[in-house]
Write an enzyme that holds these catalytic residues in place. Sequence first.
Site, mmCIF file in Angstrom:
data_model
loop_
_atom_site.group_PDB
_atom_site.id
_atom_site.type_symbol
_atom_site.label_atom_id
_atom_site.label_comp_id
_atom_site.label_asym_id
_atom_site.label_seq_id
_atom_site.Cartn_x
_atom_site.Cartn_y
_atom_site.Cartn_z
ATOM 1 N N ASP A 1 0.851 -1.203 0.000
ATOM 2 C CA ASP A 1 0.000 0.000 0.000
ATOM 3 C C ASP A 1 0.882 1.247 0.000
ATOM 4 O OD1 ASP A 1 -2.303 1.517 0.039
ATOM 5 O OD2 ASP A 1 -3.174 0.545 1.791
ATOM 6 N N CYS B 1 -3.727 5.330 -2.080
ATOM 7 C CA CYS B 1 -4.236 4.527 -3.189
ATOM 8 C C CYS B 1 -4.227 5.406 -4.432
ATOM 9 C CB CYS B 1 -5.648 4.022 -2.905
ATOM 10 S SG CYS B 1 -6.336 3.131 -4.320
ATOM 11 N N ASN C 1 -1.179 5.133 5.318
ATOM 12 C CA ASN C 1 -1.861 4.289 6.308
ATOM 13 C C ASN C 1 -1.441 4.702 7.709
ATOM 14 O OD1 ASN C 1 -1.247 2.492 3.784
ATOM 15 N ND2 ASN C 1 -2.935 1.481 4.843
#
Length: 305
Positions: free
Chosen positions: A21, A246, A255
């Site tokens: 990610d 993203c 995150n």
Amino acid sequence: MVVPDPALPEHVAIYEVGPRDGLQNESAVVPVEVKAEFLDRLAAAGLRVLEATSFVHPRWVPQLADAADLLQRLVRVDGVDYPVLVPNERGLDRALAAGVQHVAIFASATETFAKRNLNRTLDEQFAMFAPVVDRALAQGLRVRGYVSMCFGDPWEGPVAPEQVAAVGRRLVEMGCHQLSLGDTIGTGTPGHVDAVLDACLAGGVPVQQIAVHFHDTYGQALANTLAALRRGVTTVDASAGGLGGCPYAESATGNLATEDLVWMLDGLGIRHGVDLDALVATSTWMAGQLGRPSPSNVVRALGRT
Ligand code: HMG
Ligand code: MG
């Protein structure tokens, strides 16, 4: 000082998503040797689940186009699980050829994001996933299921918790061993976490199968994690150094930083198995590779970036 809270779990499993990610959202492509060293260092710091990369279309996420090469270079550590993202059968074929044992499919709770992230409608995404899950399970792999946009969507606005629960339940019924609830754009707050968990539990998903995946765009990730722990969730997704985002979601940033999570868990006396100093050193090194400081408060406080 360590002050335990009897209402919280004694152990939390950290599901590290930085290599996937985090790096999928870097504007520069990180050299494959650096990615391999990142994974080695994270394993050495005690992390036991490392989401390594994605077998998505390389045109959609060029940052992870080196997935097969990376897995070939990886020195797999005993006891460390290296899941990868796969959206479809082509991705599964590539993952199987690379010797992967754990894959993650990623669904959207909303129509717009399903289209933007997967080029499918909400219903079509399940048709795409079904043969992936069937084949993966038949080959003895484990399959995780993500649901994105659980706490709001930049194009559609609020997302009903019941809609999240319906998508999540379908993934569990397909055979996903774990459901990761994604706050892709980081807008959720702790009461909202309760509402989404209420809906998922009422929809028949056991709390033991639920993981949480908070992006920290609005600074809510740690508070939201604590809310989820109070509800009995024991798997938390986090990204070393707070890398992430993203590429197909407007306003998605990093995150929850793994270091910030570890600091809180340490203060609460919750076991996690991670060596914080080694992790901070790794994120400090990675920040140097990326040429910018880590957004993690704990890395900034303890590291030398
Ligand atoms: P599509 O264009 O509809 O693909 O994209 P298609 O099925 O029509 O196939 C077109 C061509 O691509 C074919 O080649 C396929 O073989 C090839 P052709 O026959 O024309 O020569 N192809 C592939 N090649 C390599 N690997 C593959 C693959 N699939 C098809 N896997 C697709 C559909 C799903 C592929 C595309 O939309 C895609 O790759 N999307 C991925 C987007 C992505 O990775 N987003 C970030 C991850 S999600 C996230 O970050 C959220 C999360 O963190 C949770 C949260 O925060 O909420 C998980
Ligand atoms: Mg994410």
